[in-house]
Write a protein that holds these residues in place. Structure first.
Motif, short mmCIF file in Angstrom:
data_model
loop_
_atom_site.label_atom_id
_atom_site.label_comp_id
_atom_site.label_asym_id
_atom_site.label_seq_id
_atom_site.Cartn_x
_atom_site.Cartn_y
_atom_site.Cartn_z
N PRO A 37 0.12 -0.91 0.23
CA PRO A 37 0.07 0.38 0.21
C PRO A 37 0.81 1.28 -0.28
CG PRO A 37 -0.57 -1.53 1.93
CD PRO A 37 0.44 -2.13 0.86
N THR A 38 0.20 2.40 -0.81
CA THR A 38 1.58 3.76 -0.23
C THR A 38 0.85 4.46 0.54
OG1 THR A 38 -0.71 4.63 -1.42
CG2 THR A 38 0.62 4.14 -3.17
N GLU A 39 0.02 3.88 0.93
CA GLU A 39 -0.27 5.14 2.34
C GLU A 39 -0.71 3.68 3.32
OE1 GLU A 39 -0.27 7.70 4.92
OE2 GLU A 39 -1.02 8.14 3.01
N THR A 40 0.52 3.97 4.43
CA THR A 40 0.74 2.92 5.89
C THR A 40 0.15 3.88 7.30
OG1 THR A 40 3.21 2.82 5.77
CG2 THR A 40 1.96 1.41 4.52
N SER A 41 0.62 5.20 7.16
CA SER A 41 0.36 5.73 8.01
C SER A 41 -0.69 5.45 8.93
CB SER A 41 0.43 7.54 7.30
OG SER A 41 0.01 7.67 7.12
N ARG A 42 -0.28 5.90 10.44
CA ARG A 42 -1.33 5.58 11.69
C ARG A 42 -1.02 6.81 12.32
NH1 ARG A 42 0.94 1.78 14.91
NH2 ARG A 42 -0.88 1.24 15.58
N SER A 43 -1.97 7.20 12.93
CA SER A 43 -2.28 7.94 14.03
C SER A 43 -1.13 8.53 14.84
CB SER A 43 -3.38 8.32 14.58
OG SER A 43 -3.62 7.32 15.53
N VAL A 44 -0.47 9.13 15.45
CA VAL A 44 0.24 9.49 16.72
C VAL A 44 -0.27 8.56 17.84
CG1 VAL A 44 1.41 11.18 17.66
CG2 VAL A 44 1.21 11.87 15.42
N VAL A 45 -1.21 8.76 18.05
CA VAL A 45 -1.80 8.49 19.30
C VAL A 45 -1.06 6.26 18.56
CG1 VAL A 45 -3.32 7.42 20.91
CG2 VAL A 45 -3.89 10.15 19.79
N LEU A 46 -1.88 6.06 17.74
CA LEU A 46 -1.70 4.60 17.62
C LEU A 46 -0.09 3.86 17.83
CD1 LEU A 46 -4.25 3.43 15.17
CD2 LEU A 46 -4.82 3.21 17.41
N GLN A 47 -0.31 5.17 16.58
CA GLN A 47 1.66 4.92 17.29
C GLN A 47 2.77 5.12 18.64
OE1 GLN A 47 3.91 8.20 14.04
NE2 GLN A 47 2.45 7.01 13.15
N VAL A 48 2.58 5.75 19.30
CA VAL A 48 2.51 6.03 20.36
C VAL A 48 2.43 4.42 21.63
CG1 VAL A 48 2.27 7.66 22.73
CG2 VAL A 48 2.47 8.05 20.91
N VAL A 92 7.40 -14.07 -8.50
CA VAL A 92 6.36 -12.99 -8.39
C VAL A 92 5.87 -12.32 -8.94
CG1 VAL A 92 8.61 -11.58 -7.46
CG2 VAL A 92 6.45 -11.21 -5.82
N ALA A 93 4.78 -11.85 -8.57
CA ALA A 93 4.17 -10.36 -9.33
C ALA A 93 3.47 -9.69 -8.14
CB ALA A 93 2.73 -10.98 -10.12
N ALA A 94 4.18 -8.30 -8.86
CA ALA A 94 4.04 -7.26 -7.46
C ALA A 94 3.50 -6.32 -8.41
CB ALA A 94 5.54 -7.33 -6.48
N GLY A 95 2.86 -4.77 -6.98
CA GLY A 95 2.21 -4.04 -7.46
C GLY A 95 1.96 -2.98 -6.14
N VAL A 96 1.69 -1.71 -6.68
CA VAL A 96 1.70 -0.83 -4.98
C VAL A 96 -0.04 -1.00 -5.76
CG1 VAL A 96 2.27 1.54 -4.74
CG2 VAL A 96 3.80 -0.13 -5.35
N VAL A 97 -0.79 -0.05 -4.51
CA VAL A 97 -1.92 -0.21 -4.58
C VAL A 97 -2.21 1.50 -3.64
CG1 VAL A 97 -2.33 -1.79 -5.00
CG2 VAL A 97 -2.94 -1.32 -2.74
N ALA A 98 -2.80 2.04 -3.99
CA ALA A 98 -3.07 3.44 -3.39
C ALA A 98 -4.72 3.46 -2.87
CB ALA A 98 -3.10 4.63 -4.57
N ASP A 99 -5.22 2.17 -2.94
CA ASP A 99 -6.84 2.46 -2.68
C ASP A 99 -6.59 1.00 -0.95
OD1 ASP A 99 -8.00 4.20 -4.11
OD2 ASP A 99 -7.97 2.27 -5.31
N ASP A 100 -7.65 1.09 -0.87
CA ASP A 100 -7.77 -0.44 0.53
C ASP A 100 -7.39 -1.40 0.29
OD1 ASP A 100 -8.88 -0.84 2.97
OD2 ASP A 100 -9.81 -1.66 2.15
N PRO A 101 -5.63 -1.90 1.02
CA PRO A 101 -5.96 -2.53 0.99
C PRO A 101 -6.12 -4.34 0.84
CG PRO A 101 -4.11 -1.71 2.94
CD PRO A 101 -5.90 -0.84 2.21
N ILE A 102 -6.99 -3.82 1.43
CA ILE A 102 -8.15 -5.61 1.55
C ILE A 102 -9.14 -5.85 0.20
CG2 ILE A 102 -9.32 -6.17 3.59
CD1 ILE A 102 -6.75 -5.95 4.59
N ALA A 103 -9.34 -4.13 -0.26
CA ALA A 103 -10.56 -4.34 -1.55
C ALA A 103 -9.46 -5.06 -2.76
CB ALA A 103 -10.62 -2.98 -1.74
N THR A 104 -8.24 -4.63 -2.20
CA THR A 104 -6.98 -5.07 -4.10
C THR A 104 -7.17 -6.58 -3.15
OG1 THR A 104 -6.36 -2.92 -3.74
CG2 THR A 104 -5.35 -4.49 -4.38
N LEU A 105 -6.44 -6.65 -2.52
CA LEU A 105 -6.87 -7.81 -1.57
C LEU A 105 -8.07 -9.02 -2.68
CD1 LEU A 105 -4.93 -8.57 1.92
CD2 LEU A 105 -3.70 -9.56 -0.57
#
Length: 159
Positions: A37-48, A92-105
């Motif tokens: 996924p292109t977006e894996t950032s999480r909220s600061v609270v969850l990171q802490v 292996v075939a590979a790809g980056v996804v910008a949307d929800d990774p679960i929908a891509t799965l």
């Protein structure tokens, strides 16, 4: 006909990760579909919360003060992981996804045909793992396939 194993990761796969992937996959006639996924950032609270749960006070402080470096870009993760898997002799075939990774799965599982299992490779995420909202939990709910959650760089399995 080859079976497919879907691999969802947020970090470049290490040699140990690839060995773990091979260990839980059948030895013959398997192809892998790597998804980053292109977006894996999480909220600061969850990171802490995660950092404190792992007793990593420095990481908790860095997350709170904004000094945390973050993740590698998805393309770099994809390239490094694909190259490492190919070097290990995996198809292996590979790809980056910008949307929800679960929908891509879900899309991949429908189009790939004979999907054997889904593997998620992540850092430990204390909150998501505890309340069963990790990628692995969400994939299990959405796909009805066997899903294994591996912690990156270790032989530990997620909950």
């Amino acid at each position: 006909m080859p079976q497919t194993v879907l691999v969802l990761t947020e970090h470049a796969l290490s040699d140990r990760d690839i060995a773990n992937i091979e260990a839980v996959s059948p030895s013959e006639d398997v192809r892998y579909r790597l998804i980053v996924p292109t977006e894996t950032s999480r909220s600061v609270v969850l990171q802490v919360i995660d950092s404190l749960a792992l007793l990593d006070l420095r990481e908790a402080w860095d997350s709170m003060t904004g000094e945390r470096s973050g993740h590698d870009p998805a393309e770099a993760v994809l390239t490094a992981s694909r190259e490492a898997m190919e070097a290990a002799g995996l198809e292996v075939a590979a790809g980056v996804v910008a949307d929800d990774p679960i929908a891509t799965l879900r899309e991949e599982s429908e189009s790939a045909g004979d999907v054997l299992q889904v593997l998620t490779v992540t850092d430990p995420h204390a909150f998501e793992d505890t309340v069963h909202r990790s990628w692995a939990d969400r994939a299990q709910d959405a796909l009805g396939l066997p899903v294994l959650h591996m912690y990156a760089g270790t032989s530990r399995l997620g909950t």
